[in-house]
Design a protein around this motif. Sequence first.
Motif, PDB file in Angstrom:
ATOM      1  N   ALA A  13     -37.850  26.746  64.004  1.00 62.71           N
ATOM      2  CA  ALA A  13     -37.299  26.926  62.659  1.00 62.71           C
ATOM      3  C   ALA A  13     -37.869  28.187  62.008  1.00 62.71           C
ATOM      4  O   ALA A  13     -37.144  28.937  61.338  1.00 62.71           O
ATOM      5  CB  ALA A  13     -37.593  25.700  61.801  1.00 62.71           C
ATOM      6  N   ILE A  14     -39.164  28.436  62.207  1.00 64.45           N
ATOM      7  CA  ILE A  14     -39.800  29.643  61.676  1.00 64.45           C
ATOM      8  C   ILE A  14     -39.175  30.875  62.318  1.00 64.45           C
ATOM      9  O   ILE A  14     -38.835  31.851  61.637  1.00 64.45           O
ATOM     10  CB  ILE A  14     -41.321  29.608  61.905  1.00 64.45           C
ATOM     11  N   TYR A  15     -39.008  30.843  63.619  1.00 57.22           N
ATOM     12  CA  TYR A  15     -38.396  31.967  64.332  1.00 57.22           C
ATOM     13  C   TYR A  15     -36.996  32.258  63.778  1.00 57.22           C
ATOM     14  O   TYR A  15     -36.642  33.406  63.516  1.00 57.22           O
ATOM     15  CB  TYR A  15     -38.325  31.672  65.834  1.00 57.22           C
ATOM     16  N   LYS A  16     -36.217  31.211  63.607  1.00 62.14           N
ATOM     17  CA  LYS A  16     -34.840  31.395  63.127  1.00 62.14           C
ATOM     18  C   LYS A  16     -34.793  31.961  61.713  1.00 62.14           C
ATOM     19  O   LYS A  16     -34.028  32.872  61.423  1.00 62.14           O
ATOM     20  CB  LYS A  16     -34.079  30.064  63.189  1.00 62.14           C
ATOM     21  N   VAL A  17     -35.603  31.441  60.808  1.00 57.89           N
ATOM     22  CA  VAL A  17     -35.554  31.900  59.419  1.00 57.89           C
ATOM     23  C   VAL A  17     -36.084  33.324  59.289  1.00 57.89           C
ATOM     24  O   VAL A  17     -35.574  34.115  58.493  1.00 57.89           O
ATOM     25  CB  VAL A  17     -36.266  30.919  58.457  1.00 57.89           C
ATOM     26  N   LEU A  18     -37.100  33.687  60.088  1.00 60.29           N
ATOM     27  CA  LEU A  18     -37.663  35.038  60.010  1.00 60.29           C
ATOM     28  C   LEU A  18     -36.797  36.084  60.720  1.00 60.29           C
ATOM     29  O   LEU A  18     -37.021  37.275  60.567  1.00 60.29           O
ATOM     30  CB  LEU A  18     -39.078  35.077  60.581  1.00 60.29           C
ATOM     31  N   ASN A  19     -35.823  35.645  61.485  1.00 58.52           N
ATOM     32  CA  ASN A  19     -34.921  36.563  62.169  1.00 58.52           C
ATOM     33  C   ASN A  19     -33.502  36.505  61.610  1.00 58.52           C
ATOM     34  O   ASN A  19     -32.568  37.009  62.243  1.00 58.52           O
ATOM     35  CB  ASN A  19     -34.920  36.284  63.673  1.00 58.52           C
ATOM     36  N   THR A  20     -33.347  35.913  60.441  1.00 62.43           N
ATOM     37  CA  THR A  20     -32.062  35.871  59.757  1.00 62.43           C
ATOM     38  C   THR A  20     -32.193  36.640  58.456  1.00 62.43           C
ATOM     39  O   THR A  20     -32.974  36.257  57.575  1.00 62.43           O
ATOM     40  CB  THR A  20     -31.639  34.408  59.464  1.00 62.43           C
ATOM     41  N   GLU A  21     -31.449  37.727  58.342  1.00 59.35           N
ATOM     42  CA  GLU A  21     -31.483  38.536  57.126  1.00 59.35           C
ATOM     43  C   GLU A  21     -30.814  37.758  55.996  1.00 59.35           C
ATOM     44  O   GLU A  21     -29.686  37.273  56.134  1.00 59.35           O
ATOM     45  CB  GLU A  21     -30.775  39.878  57.353  1.00 59.35           C
ATOM     46  N   TYR A  61     -31.608  30.735  52.456  1.00 64.32           N
ATOM     47  CA  TYR A  61     -32.053  30.776  53.853  1.00 64.32           C
ATOM     48  C   TYR A  61     -32.227  32.213  54.331  1.00 64.32           C
ATOM     49  O   TYR A  61     -31.419  33.083  54.040  1.00 64.32           O
ATOM     50  CB  TYR A  61     -31.036  30.067  54.760  1.00 64.32           C
ATOM     51  N   GLY A  62     -33.272  32.458  55.078  1.00 63.23           N
ATOM     52  CA  GLY A  62     -33.517  33.772  55.657  1.00 63.23           C
ATOM     53  C   GLY A  62     -34.579  34.529  54.886  1.00 63.23           C
ATOM     54  O   GLY A  62     -35.201  34.015  53.958  1.00 63.23           O
ATOM     55  N   ILE A  63     -34.774  35.776  55.312  1.00 60.15           N
ATOM     56  CA  ILE A  63     -35.775  36.639  54.689  1.00 60.15           C
ATOM     57  C   ILE A  63     -35.157  38.019  54.501  1.00 60.15           C
ATOM     58  O   ILE A  63     -34.403  38.484  55.349  1.00 60.15           O
ATOM     59  CB  ILE A  63     -37.072  36.703  55.528  1.00 60.15           C
ATOM     60  N   GLU A  64     -35.462  38.637  53.402  1.00 58.94           N
ATOM     61  CA  GLU A  64     -34.916  39.947  53.081  1.00 58.94           C
ATOM     62  C   GLU A  64     -35.888  41.019  53.588  1.00 58.94           C
ATOM     63  O   GLU A  64     -36.933  41.263  52.994  1.00 58.94           O
ATOM     64  CB  GLU A  64     -34.724  40.054  51.573  1.00 58.94           C
ATOM     65  N   LEU A  65     -35.530  41.663  54.713  1.00 54.69           N
ATOM     66  CA  LEU A  65     -36.400  42.670  55.315  1.00 54.69           C
ATOM     67  C   LEU A  65     -35.820  44.081  55.249  1.00 54.69           C
ATOM     68  O   LEU A  65     -36.563  45.050  55.194  1.00 54.69           O
ATOM     69  CB  LEU A  65     -36.701  42.314  56.775  1.00 54.69           C
ATOM     70  N   GLU A  66     -34.497  44.200  55.272  1.00 53.48           N
ATOM     71  CA  GLU A  66     -33.875  45.526  55.302  1.00 53.48           C
ATOM     72  C   GLU A  66     -34.253  46.381  54.096  1.00 53.48           C
ATOM     73  O   GLU A  66     -34.361  47.594  54.208  1.00 53.48           O
ATOM     74  CB  GLU A  66     -32.362  45.398  55.411  1.00 53.48           C
ATOM     75  N   SER A  67     -34.481  45.763  52.962  1.00 45.17           N
ATOM     76  CA  SER A  67     -34.815  46.517  51.754  1.00 45.17           C
ATOM     77  C   SER A  67     -36.232  47.096  51.806  1.00 45.17           C
ATOM     78  O   SER A  67     -36.602  47.909  50.965  1.00 45.17           O
ATOM     79  CB  SER A  67     -34.666  45.639  50.512  1.00 45.17           C
ATOM     80  N   LEU A  68     -37.029  46.705  52.793  1.00 45.48           N
ATOM     81  CA  LEU A  68     -38.396  47.224  52.925  1.00 45.48           C
ATOM     82  C   LEU A  68     -38.468  48.512  53.747  1.00 45.48           C
ATOM     83  O   LEU A  68     -39.491  49.195  53.741  1.00 45.48           O
ATOM     84  CB  LEU A  68     -39.308  46.170  53.559  1.00 45.48           C
TER      85      LEU A  68
END
Length: 131
Positions: free
Chosen positions: A43-51, A62-69
């Motif tokens: 579950a951690i893998y999936k949420v950390l790899n979903t923008e 759901y997910g994590i916002e990484l592109e803005s970094l």
Amino acid sequence: MIPKSSIGIELDTTESIETSRTYKLLDNKIQGYIDELEAVRQAIYKVLNTEKYEYPIYSFNYGIELESLIGKDPVYVQIELKRRVQECLLQDERIKSVDNFKFEINGDKLLCTFDVTSIYGDLTITKEVTI
């Protein structure tokens, strides 16, 4: 006329955590089942790899916002990444804490390692992001 009798209603207010049994994903294929600590790891893998906000199938929670970094100052990225990782992982009721963050910068990559304490045990997770 207003009735003067009372109705006895009993509510079950105990919360229970749903089973963590889920499909095991391996090499983009379903390979049986997993549960407890391995299900939390997946579950951690999936949420950390979903923008976050990218896929209409997932809610905005759901997910994590990484592109803005990308392109930001590395110190800012470290602070913001820690906050975003904690925010998205602590939504899972099986996860009790996310801490002990360590960062390593290598060129335009930031390697983030942190510990997750779940109701099933502890995990050490590594996530690499582009800065």
